[in-house]
Scaffold this motif. Structure first.
Motif, PDB file in Angstrom:
ATOM      1  N   MET A  72       0.830  -1.198   0.000  1.00  0.00           N
ATOM      2  CA  MET A  72       0.000   0.000   0.000  1.00  0.00           C
ATOM      3  C   MET A  72       0.872   1.257   0.000  1.00  0.00           C
ATOM      4  O   MET A  72       2.016   1.224   0.434  1.00  0.00           O
ATOM      5  N   ILE A  73       0.295   2.355  -0.483  1.00  0.00           N
ATOM      6  CA  ILE A  73       1.011   3.629  -0.473  1.00  0.00           C
ATOM      7  C   ILE A  73       0.331   4.594   0.497  1.00  0.00           C
ATOM      8  O   ILE A  73      -0.869   4.508   0.745  1.00  0.00           O
ATOM      9  N   ASP A  74       1.131   5.482   1.038  1.00  0.00           N
ATOM     10  CA  ASP A  74       0.642   6.482   1.984  1.00  0.00           C
ATOM     11  C   ASP A  74      -0.017   7.612   1.204  1.00  0.00           C
ATOM     12  O   ASP A  74       0.626   8.282   0.397  1.00  0.00           O
ATOM     13  N   LEU A  75      -1.313   7.834   1.440  1.00  0.00           N
ATOM     14  CA  LEU A  75      -2.024   8.918   0.770  1.00  0.00           C
ATOM     15  C   LEU A  75      -1.957  10.223   1.547  1.00  0.00           C
ATOM     16  O   LEU A  75      -2.186  11.292   0.982  1.00  0.00           O
ATOM     17  N   GLY A  76      -1.679  10.138   2.832  1.00  0.00           N
ATOM     18  CA  GLY A  76      -1.601  11.350   3.635  1.00  0.00           C
ATOM     19  C   GLY A  76      -1.892  11.065   5.090  1.00  0.00           C
ATOM     20  O   GLY A  76      -2.521  10.068   5.431  1.00  0.00           O
ATOM     21  N   SER A  77      -1.420  11.937   5.953  1.00  0.00           N
ATOM     22  CA  SER A  77      -1.643  11.762   7.390  1.00  0.00           C
ATOM     23  C   SER A  77      -1.728  13.116   8.064  1.00  0.00           C
ATOM     24  O   SER A  77      -1.306  14.138   7.512  1.00  0.00           O
ATOM     25  N   VAL A  78      -2.281  13.118   9.268  1.00  0.00           N
ATOM     26  CA  VAL A  78      -2.370  14.328  10.073  1.00  0.00           C
ATOM     27  C   VAL A  78      -2.040  13.958  11.513  1.00  0.00           C
ATOM     28  O   VAL A  78      -2.443  12.910  12.005  1.00  0.00           O
ATOM     29  N   THR A  79      -1.260  14.794  12.171  1.00  0.00           N
ATOM     30  CA  THR A  79      -0.940  14.603  13.578  1.00  0.00           C
ATOM     31  C   THR A  79      -1.457  15.800  14.371  1.00  0.00           C
ATOM     32  O   THR A  79      -1.524  16.915  13.849  1.00  0.00           O
ATOM     33  N   PHE A  80      -1.817  15.541  15.617  1.00  0.00           N
ATOM     34  CA  PHE A  80      -2.300  16.628  16.467  1.00  0.00           C
ATOM     35  C   PHE A  80      -1.801  16.418  17.891  1.00  0.00           C
ATOM     36  O   PHE A  80      -1.617  15.285  18.351  1.00  0.00           O
ATOM     37  N   VAL A  81      -1.554  17.527  18.574  1.00  0.00           N
ATOM     38  CA  VAL A  81      -1.152  17.525  19.977  1.00  0.00           C
ATOM     39  C   VAL A  81      -2.038  18.534  20.698  1.00  0.00           C
ATOM     40  O   VAL A  81      -2.108  19.701  20.307  1.00  0.00           O
ATOM     41  N   ILE A  82      -2.720  18.078  21.748  1.00  0.00           N
ATOM     42  CA  ILE A  82      -3.647  18.929  22.503  1.00  0.00           C
ATOM     43  C   ILE A  82      -3.183  18.972  23.952  1.00  0.00           C
ATOM     44  O   ILE A  82      -3.009  17.926  24.593  1.00  0.00           O
ATOM     45  N   ASP A  83      -2.969  20.149  24.462  1.00  0.00           N
ATOM     46  CA  ASP A  83      -2.450  20.316  25.817  1.00  0.00           C
ATOM     47  C   ASP A  83      -3.573  20.117  26.838  1.00  0.00           C
ATOM     48  O   ASP A  83      -4.225  21.067  27.269  1.00  0.00           O
ATOM     49  N   VAL A  84      -3.790  18.861  27.217  1.00  0.00           N
ATOM     50  CA  VAL A  84      -4.792  18.520  28.231  1.00  0.00           C
ATOM     51  C   VAL A  84      -4.186  17.516  29.206  1.00  0.00           C
ATOM     52  O   VAL A  84      -3.205  16.848  28.902  1.00  0.00           O
ATOM     53  N   SER A  85      -4.783  17.412  30.371  1.00  0.00           N
ATOM     54  CA  SER A  85      -4.332  16.437  31.359  1.00  0.00           C
ATOM     55  C   SER A  85      -4.647  15.024  30.870  1.00  0.00           C
ATOM     56  O   SER A  85      -5.585  14.823  30.087  1.00  0.00           O
ATOM     57  N   PRO A  86      -3.870  14.019  31.299  1.00  0.00           N
ATOM     58  CA  PRO A  86      -4.143  12.644  30.893  1.00  0.00           C
ATOM     59  C   PRO A  86      -5.577  12.221  31.217  1.00  0.00           C
ATOM     60  O   PRO A  86      -6.108  12.551  32.280  1.00  0.00           O
ATOM     61  N   LEU A  87      -6.185  11.503  30.293  1.00  0.00           N
ATOM     62  CA  LEU A  87      -7.549  11.024  30.477  1.00  0.00           C
ATOM     63  C   LEU A  87      -7.556   9.648  31.121  1.00  0.00           C
ATOM     64  O   LEU A  87      -6.633   8.857  30.903  1.00  0.00           O
TER      65      LEU A  87
END
Length: 239
Positions: free
Chosen positions: A1-16
């Protein structure tokens, strides 16, 4: 398979708590999968979503087989037009998953970082533009795609042929002639850095670091679907 795209996110919140992290990850994946099924023209593809604690960190990725991509491109008027269409669809569903990831934590002034990474089709699109601008030849662009795809290029001769033919048919931008210009020499004084003078400064006192208490157990949720209609798989690990 080929990589079509990705998104990363970081949210500053306390551990759930683990149940909340699992519920959040499952809901995000389901919303993303539904939007992708509605807005991405490909007959088949794979999805993966990883979410882990610290600050809340996540990564969503779309993959597909070259043959499936090629079958979809054949439905458009031209290889390049199809690449642009699918790439725009991938970017749209990537925007959606990043927006939905942040939505539950929108209250308050939270630090959020989102980064999108273009996949193979995005890189192919960029190469078309570079050939149009005469920054590289069609042959050079084809070799770059072969390097990106690796073994996938050998197993996908139809894709590579269509790519090569389309690059060869690209309408080049008019060539611009560069006029000679006078090169100004910067005064030597501007190139010299001022010498540092005076006695060396004393190193400030640095207190010994306090021992750090061991961090509590954190969790990572991995959710993926190997095909569009495949079973959703989930793993939760502690670290």
């Amino acid at each position: 398979m080929i990589d079509l795209g990705s998104v990363t996110f970081v949210i500053d919140v306390s551990p759930l708590p683990r149940p909340d992290l699992e519920a959040y990850s499952n809901d995000l994946f389901d919303q993303w999968a539904l939007r992708t099924a509605t807005n991405l023209d490909l007959e088949d593809y794979a999805l993966s979503l990883d979410v882990e604690e610290g600050s809340l960190k996540g990564r969503a990725k779309i993959l597909a087989k070259v043959g499936v991509v090629m079958a979809t491109l054949a439905n458009y008027e031209g290889f390049f037009a199809g690449v642009k269409r699918i790439e725009s669809q991938v970017q749209a569903v990537s925007d959606f998953v990043s927006e939905r990831a942040v939505a539950p934590f929108n209250s308050g002034n939270r630090r959020v970082v989102v980064r999108k990474r273009r996949g193979v089709l995005g890189q192919v699109q960029d190469l078309f533009v570079r050939v149009q601008r005469r920054e590289m030849t069609a042959e050079q662009a084809t070799r770059v795609v072969e390097e990106i795809l690796g073994s996938e290029a050998e197993s996908s001769p139809e894709f590579m042929k269509s790519l090569k033919d389309s690059l060869g048919e690209v309408r080049l931008h008019p060539e611009q002639l560069m006029l000679p210009i006078e090169i100004l020499e910067m005064p030597r004084a501007m190139l010299l850095e001022p010498a540092e003078g005076g006695a060396p400064k004393k190193r400030p006192f640095e207190p010994r670091p306090k021992p750090v208490a061991p961090s509590p157990e954190r969790f990572k949720v991995e959710i993926w679907r190997e095909s569009k209609k495949g079973k959703k798989l989930i793993t939760v690990t502690a670290f």
